[in-house]
Design an enzyme around this catalytic site. Structure first.
Site, PDB file in Angstrom:
ATOM      1  N   TYR A  44       0.834  -1.198   0.000  1.00  0.00           N
ATOM      2  CA  TYR A  44       0.000   0.000   0.000  1.00  0.00           C
ATOM      3  C   TYR A  44       0.868   1.247   0.000  1.00  0.00           C
ATOM      4  O   TYR A  44       1.489   1.603   1.005  1.00  0.00           O
ATOM      5  CB  TYR A  44      -0.928   0.027   1.216  1.00  0.00           C
ATOM      6  CG  TYR A  44      -1.909  -1.131   1.300  1.00  0.00           C
ATOM      7  CD1 TYR A  44      -2.132  -1.981   0.230  1.00  0.00           C
ATOM      8  CD2 TYR A  44      -2.635  -1.354   2.471  1.00  0.00           C
ATOM      9  CE1 TYR A  44      -3.034  -3.018   0.310  1.00  0.00           C
ATOM     10  CE2 TYR A  44      -3.544  -2.394   2.560  1.00  0.00           C
ATOM     11  CZ  TYR A  44      -3.737  -3.231   1.482  1.00  0.00           C
ATOM     12  OH  TYR A  44      -4.633  -4.268   1.572  1.00  0.00           O
ATOM     13  N   GLN A  70      -7.485 -13.780   4.102  1.00  0.00           N
ATOM     14  CA  GLN A  70      -8.135 -12.505   3.786  1.00  0.00           C
ATOM     15  C   GLN A  70      -8.516 -12.495   2.303  1.00  0.00           C
ATOM     16  O   GLN A  70      -7.653 -12.601   1.440  1.00  0.00           O
ATOM     17  CB  GLN A  70      -7.193 -11.339   4.101  1.00  0.00           C
ATOM     18  CG  GLN A  70      -7.824  -9.967   3.905  1.00  0.00           C
ATOM     19  CD  GLN A  70      -6.853  -8.837   4.170  1.00  0.00           C
ATOM     20  OE1 GLN A  70      -6.570  -8.020   3.299  1.00  0.00           O
ATOM     21  NE2 GLN A  70      -6.332  -8.782   5.389  1.00  0.00           N
ATOM     22  N   TYR A  72     -11.970  -8.284   2.835  1.00  0.00           N
ATOM     23  CA  TYR A  72     -11.566  -6.939   2.430  1.00  0.00           C
ATOM     24  C   TYR A  72     -12.566  -6.392   1.416  1.00  0.00           C
ATOM     25  O   TYR A  72     -13.290  -7.145   0.768  1.00  0.00           O
ATOM     26  CB  TYR A  72     -10.124  -6.916   1.906  1.00  0.00           C
ATOM     27  CG  TYR A  72      -9.827  -7.563   0.569  1.00  0.00           C
ATOM     28  CD1 TYR A  72     -10.093  -6.904  -0.630  1.00  0.00           C
ATOM     29  CD2 TYR A  72      -9.212  -8.807   0.500  1.00  0.00           C
ATOM     30  CE1 TYR A  72      -9.774  -7.478  -1.856  1.00  0.00           C
ATOM     31  CE2 TYR A  72      -8.884  -9.390  -0.712  1.00  0.00           C
ATOM     32  CZ  TYR A  72      -9.175  -8.719  -1.894  1.00  0.00           C
ATOM     33  OH  TYR A  72      -8.853  -9.286  -3.108  1.00  0.00           O
ATOM     34  N   LEU A 110     -17.576  -3.336   1.450  1.00  0.00           N
ATOM     35  CA  LEU A 110     -18.566  -2.402   0.888  1.00  0.00           C
ATOM     36  C   LEU A 110     -18.389  -2.262  -0.616  1.00  0.00           C
ATOM     37  O   LEU A 110     -19.022  -1.386  -1.222  1.00  0.00           O
ATOM     38  CB  LEU A 110     -18.448  -1.029   1.558  1.00  0.00           C
ATOM     39  CG  LEU A 110     -18.699  -1.023   3.071  1.00  0.00           C
ATOM     40  CD1 LEU A 110     -18.456   0.365   3.658  1.00  0.00           C
ATOM     41  CD2 LEU A 110     -20.115  -1.484   3.382  1.00  0.00           C
TER      42      LEU A 110
END
Length: 287
Positions: free
Chosen positions: A58, A168, A196, A199
């Site tokens: 990231y 994950q 993960y 939404l």
């Protein structure tokens, strides 16, 4: 670990973690939003979202640096998760990557360290390296990310592979493929799923899910937003952990409130009708 705002999920070693945490993908990339992002993460910890997930990928470490600043002084209140690139997941490179992540995060250990996705490094080598990191105290436990059922079966046959704490994967109302095979398999092996993008990513898909008539009606019945209903749905069962990203304090507060929503069986059935799970095995969704 305080998991007061939602029922806790137990990892295979018995550790309790909140079913709702905080993701940090694309956080730390902008100096203009840095102060608010740090405040959002700290507020999330205060509200019970103590699990914070990040990765060396990231922002090539910028997210970890942001998280490190956010948890300064409250490290003991946080269940800290980071992930290693697949090409760094073998032999000495795994140790170097972990140590670099620890330095950026300003801590001397990770609560959980994940293989970000499967690459060319043999799983046996990664497991051996993870076990060495546990033995050295640099990580408390390890897991994987973006592994499908066959990968998980292979992992379980590797010495030490059964120490895997979680997998994950992408999971939300519009992406339910794991329910056909992977999710039942993980339940049978007592390995929680960490969802993960629960939404969905901001854009057309998320908008379509939030504008669905069933989602909106259920939201009205709970005095909630459609996104809160979607998040509550993602942690409706005890073996799930969800890590939505929220880069503002307002969004963090909305996410925390979603953990208090209890969907009825009838509401879950209605969401099943609106967003049916596939009746056959489909490829694992990844972002």
């Amino acid at each position: 670990m305080n998991a007061s705002i939602s029922d806790a999920t137990r990892l295979p070693d018995g550790t309790s973690v909140p079913r709702l945490g905080q993701g940090t993908w694309n956080m730390g990339d902008s100096d203009a939003s840095r102060t608010e992002e740090i405040a959002a993460l700290r507020l999330g910890v205060e509200l019970g979202l103590q699990l914070i997930d990040t990765a060396e990928m990231y922002g090539e470490g910028r997210s970890e640096e942001l998280v490190g600043e956010a948890i300064r002084g409250i490290r003991n209140e946080v269940f800290l998760v980071s992930k290693v690139y697949p090409h760094n997941a073998g032999k000495e490179r795994l140790t170097r990557s972990c140590e670099a992540s620890l330095k950026r995060l300003g801590t001397d250990y990770l609560d959980l360290y994940l293989l970000h996705w499967r690459g060319n490094v043999p799983l046996e080598e990664t497991v051996e390296g993870m076990e060495q990191l546990v033995a050295s105290g640099k990580i408390a436990r390890w897991g994987v990310s973006n592994l499908d059922t066959e990968d998980m079966r292979e992992l379980m046959h590797i010495p030490g592979g059964d120490h895997c704490a979680t997998n994950q994967v992408l999971y939300h109302l519009g992406s339910r493929g794991i329910e056909h095979e992977l999710l039942p398999w993980q339940r049978s092996h007592n390995i929680p799923v960490m969802a993960y993008s629960p939404l969905a990513q901001a854009g057309t898909l998320r908008k379509g899910l939030a504008e669905n008539e069933t989602v909106q009606e259920i939201a009205r019945n709970h005095g909630a937003t459609p996104l809160q209903v979607m998040l509550a749905w993602s942690i409706r069962e005890g073996n799930m952990i969800a890590i939505p990203k929220a880069s503002t304090r307002r969004h963090v507060a909305e996410n925390a409130a979603a953990a208090k929503i209890r969907l009825s069986n009838e509401e879950c059935w209605r969401l099943d009708d609106a967003f049916p799970q596939p009746s056959w095995k489909v490829p694992l969704d990844m972002l």
